[in-house]
Every structure is written in C-alpha cells, then in structure tokens.
Design a protein around this motif. Structure first.
Motif, PDB file in Angstrom:
ATOM      1  N   UNK A 132       9.868   3.590  -0.088  1.00 44.35           N
ATOM      2  CA  UNK A 132      10.099   4.672  -0.650  1.00 44.35           C
ATOM      3  C   UNK A 132       9.375   5.036  -1.698  1.00 44.35           C
ATOM      4  N   UNK A 133       8.652   3.955  -2.445  1.00 43.54           N
ATOM      5  CA  UNK A 133       7.955   3.930  -3.555  1.00 43.54           C
ATOM      6  C   UNK A 133       6.728   4.405  -3.425  1.00 43.54           C
ATOM      7  N   UNK A 134       6.398   5.809  -3.243  1.00 45.96           N
ATOM      8  CA  UNK A 134       5.145   6.349  -2.896  1.00 45.96           C
ATOM      9  C   UNK A 134       4.099   6.108  -3.746  1.00 45.96           C
ATOM     10  N   UNK A 135       4.366   6.114  -5.012  1.00 49.10           N
ATOM     11  CA  UNK A 135       3.420   6.192  -6.389  1.00 49.10           C
ATOM     12  C   UNK A 135       3.007   4.576  -6.490  1.00 49.10           C
ATOM     13  N   UNK A 136       3.848   3.657  -6.186  1.00 48.26           N
ATOM     14  CA  UNK A 136       3.257   2.232  -6.383  1.00 48.26           C
ATOM     15  C   UNK A 136       2.481   2.149  -4.939  1.00 48.26           C
ATOM     16  N   UNK A 137       2.796   2.295  -3.947  1.00 51.08           N
ATOM     17  CA  UNK A 137       2.022   2.431  -2.681  1.00 51.08           C
ATOM     18  C   UNK A 137       0.622   2.847  -2.558  1.00 51.08           C
ATOM     19  N   UNK A 138       0.592   4.043  -3.204  1.00 50.18           N
ATOM     20  CA  UNK A 138      -0.750   4.727  -3.599  1.00 50.18           C
ATOM     21  C   UNK A 138      -1.391   3.973  -4.402  1.00 50.18           C
ATOM     22  N   UNK A 139      -0.803   3.580  -5.370  1.00 53.23           N
ATOM     23  CA  UNK A 139      -1.734   2.607  -6.578  1.00 53.23           C
ATOM     24  C   UNK A 139      -2.095   1.375  -5.655  1.00 53.23           C
ATOM     25  N   UNK A 140      -1.398   0.823  -5.062  1.00 56.41           N
ATOM     26  CA  UNK A 140      -1.884  -0.314  -4.255  1.00 56.41           C
ATOM     27  C   UNK A 140      -3.118  -0.029  -3.108  1.00 56.41           C
ATOM     28  N   UNK A 141      -3.011   0.910  -2.586  1.00 56.14           N
ATOM     29  CA  UNK A 141      -3.905   1.213  -1.699  1.00 56.14           C
ATOM     30  C   UNK A 141      -5.206   1.469  -2.379  1.00 56.14           C
ATOM     31  N   UNK A 142      -5.348   2.248  -3.422  1.00 56.64           N
ATOM     32  CA  UNK A 142      -6.298   2.616  -4.311  1.00 56.64           C
ATOM     33  C   UNK A 142      -6.941   1.079  -4.921  1.00 56.64           C
ATOM     34  N   UNK A 143      -6.263   0.074  -5.077  1.00 57.16           N
ATOM     35  CA  UNK A 143      -6.725  -0.866  -5.756  1.00 57.16           C
ATOM     36  C   UNK A 143      -7.372  -1.864  -4.357  1.00 57.16           C
ATOM     37  N   UNK A 144      -7.079  -1.405  -3.309  1.00 59.38           N
ATOM     38  CA  UNK A 144      -7.452  -2.280  -2.075  1.00 59.38           C
ATOM     39  C   UNK A 144      -6.413  -3.376  -1.337  1.00 59.38           C
ATOM     40  N   UNK A 145      -5.097  -3.283  -1.623  1.00 62.52           N
ATOM     41  CA  UNK A 145      -4.181  -3.918  -1.344  1.00 62.52           C
ATOM     42  C   UNK A 145      -4.111  -3.580   0.309  1.00 62.52           C
ATOM     43  N   UNK A 146      -3.878  -4.422   1.078  1.00 65.79           N
ATOM     44  CA  UNK A 146      -3.657  -4.169   2.739  1.00 65.79           C
ATOM     45  C   UNK A 146      -2.379  -4.553   3.146  1.00 65.79           C
ATOM     46  N   UNK A 147      -1.724  -3.639   4.116  1.00 65.35           N
ATOM     47  CA  UNK A 147      -0.382  -3.850   4.390  1.00 65.35           C
ATOM     48  C   UNK A 147      -0.251  -5.107   5.507  1.00 65.35           C
ATOM     49  N   UNK A 148       0.689  -5.951   5.372  1.00 60.02           N
ATOM     50  CA  UNK A 148       0.974  -7.058   6.262  1.00 60.02           C
ATOM     51  C   UNK A 148       1.704  -6.668   7.247  1.00 60.02           C
ATOM     52  N   UNK A 149       2.800  -6.592   6.625  1.00 65.22           N
ATOM     53  CA  UNK A 149       4.213  -6.321   7.487  1.00 65.22           C
ATOM     54  C   UNK A 149       5.331  -5.506   6.678  1.00 65.22           C
ATOM     55  N   UNK A 150       6.376  -5.140   7.284  1.00 64.18           N
ATOM     56  CA  UNK A 150       7.775  -4.654   6.786  1.00 64.18           C
ATOM     57  C   UNK A 150       8.544  -5.832   6.808  1.00 64.18           C
ATOM     58  N   UNK A 151       9.269  -5.714   5.523  1.00 66.44           N
ATOM     59  CA  UNK A 151      10.381  -6.720   5.696  1.00 66.44           C
ATOM     60  C   UNK A 151      11.496  -5.744   5.648  1.00 66.44           C
ATOM     61  N   UNK A 152      12.561  -6.023   6.154  1.00 71.78           N
ATOM     62  CA  UNK A 152      13.755  -5.273   6.543  1.00 71.78           C
ATOM     63  C   UNK A 152      14.665  -5.846   5.695  1.00 71.78           C
ATOM     64  N   UNK A 153      15.782  -5.506   4.947  1.00 72.66           N
ATOM     65  CA  UNK A 153      16.828  -6.337   4.117  1.00 72.66           C
ATOM     66  C   UNK A 153      18.033  -5.951   4.875  1.00 72.66           C
ATOM     67  N   UNK A 154      19.016  -6.958   4.660  1.00 72.37           N
ATOM     68  CA  UNK A 154      20.328  -6.704   5.077  1.00 72.37           C
ATOM     69  C   UNK A 154      20.902  -5.379   5.299  1.00 72.37           C
ATOM     70  N   UNK A 155      20.540  -4.508   4.340  1.00 68.63           N
ATOM     71  CA  UNK A 155      20.988  -3.307   3.987  1.00 68.63           C
ATOM     72  C   UNK A 155      20.132  -2.081   4.997  1.00 68.63           C
ATOM     73  N   UNK A 156      19.294  -2.667   5.565  1.00 66.15           N
ATOM     74  CA  UNK A 156      18.434  -1.842   6.237  1.00 66.15           C
ATOM     75  C   UNK A 156      17.253  -1.282   5.262  1.00 66.15           C
ATOM     76  N   UNK A 157      17.191  -1.380   4.164  1.00 69.70           N
ATOM     77  CA  UNK A 157      15.926  -1.206   3.319  1.00 69.70           C
ATOM     78  C   UNK A 157      14.896  -1.729   3.743  1.00 69.70           C
TER      79      UNK A 157
END
Length: 171
Positions: A132-157
C-alpha cells in the motif's frame, strides 16, 4: 566503526546518546509506523532498542545504522543489514513526515547503495515495501528496483520484496 556518509543534502551519522529522543519520536510517529508496516511500539521498548544500537550493534558491527541529518535537523533513520528473507542485505530508510516530498528518500537510498557497493562490496541489495506504500514503491521503480515476489504476513498484509544492483541505481 560505522562510517559517517554524506550525500548532497544528507549526513548519515552513527547515533550518539543525545539522539535518543529524536529516534524515539520518529518510531512513535503514527504515519511512519504505518508506512513501515509496523504497529506503534511502546516508548520504553524503543528506548531499549536505541540503547542496544549503541551498546550491542555498534561495538560488534552487527549491521550499519545511522541517523539521517538534513540542515542540522534529524530527518530520519537508515540501515544496511542482512535480511532473513533472502541471502543478502536489505536497505532500510524512514524519514520524518516533515521531510517527505523533498527527494530525500531517493537521496538516502542512493547513499545506502553507494555504501553497499563501495564499502561493503555488495553487488545487490533488497528492499521490503508494503504493497500500500505507493510513494515508496514509485521511488523504488524510479531508482531501478525490480520486484522479486510478494511476502504475505500472518495478518494477510502484503510486502513487496524488491532487488537492485548496487551499480545500477537510477536518478
């Protein structure tokens, strides 16, 4: 010894005892906790954590951790540490809300990437960002980070696990 790092506008300074209240204030801030994906921690626990940085983390160099300073004011927190999610090192930054929207987050991450490459000899680094942290995700995309996988917490986050070459950080 943890080095002091500098970028154009930030000083990454190892914490000093007199920085405790600033550290506590950052980690007690509701918005900061929300975007870091954690519940607000009781103040005594944060103070114990801060003292552990000074008495355990620094003397054993368990990982690199700094206070971030901008124009003499405490702007946030930064770390490079081994992550339990993969065999590698994670970059962690948290800025105080009054410093958001000024490009300091990208500058902090670029400073950490330079340290990871030049001082630690790392070829890549990881980031963990709440879905849900769209600002940080956008920053990471601009810097060149690549998505590896989603990690789902015990609470579903959902937390996005990202990776970047330490040599390829974008503008």
């Amino acid at each position: 010894m943890i080095p002091t790092l500098r970028t154009e506008r930030l000083e990454f300074r190892p914490y000093r005892p007199e920085d405790e209240d600033a550290f506590v204030g950052l980690l007690r801030d509701e918005e900061v906790c929300r975007w870091m994906g954690q519940d607000r921690i009781p103040e005594p626990d944060i103070r114990t954590l801060f003292r552990a940085i000074l008495t355990d983390v620094y003397p054993t160099r368990r990982f690199d951790v700094w206070g971030l300073w901008h124009e003499g004011g405490y702007a946030g927190h930064a770390e490079v540490k081994k992550t339990g999610n993969v065999d590698g090192h994670e970059l962690v930054t948290a800025l105080a809300p009054r410093y958001w929207g000024r490009g300091l987050g990208a500058e902090a991450v670029r400073g950490l990437l330079r340290h990871a490459a030049d001082d630690l000899g790392l070829d890549e680094a990881y980031g963990m960002v709440g879905a849900e942290n769209t600002a940080s995700l956008a920053l990471c995309r601009r810097l060149g980070f690549r998505h590896l996988r989603d990690v789902v917490g015990d609470d579903g986050s959902v937390t996005k696990m990202l990776v970047i070459s330490t040599r390829d950080a974008g503008p």
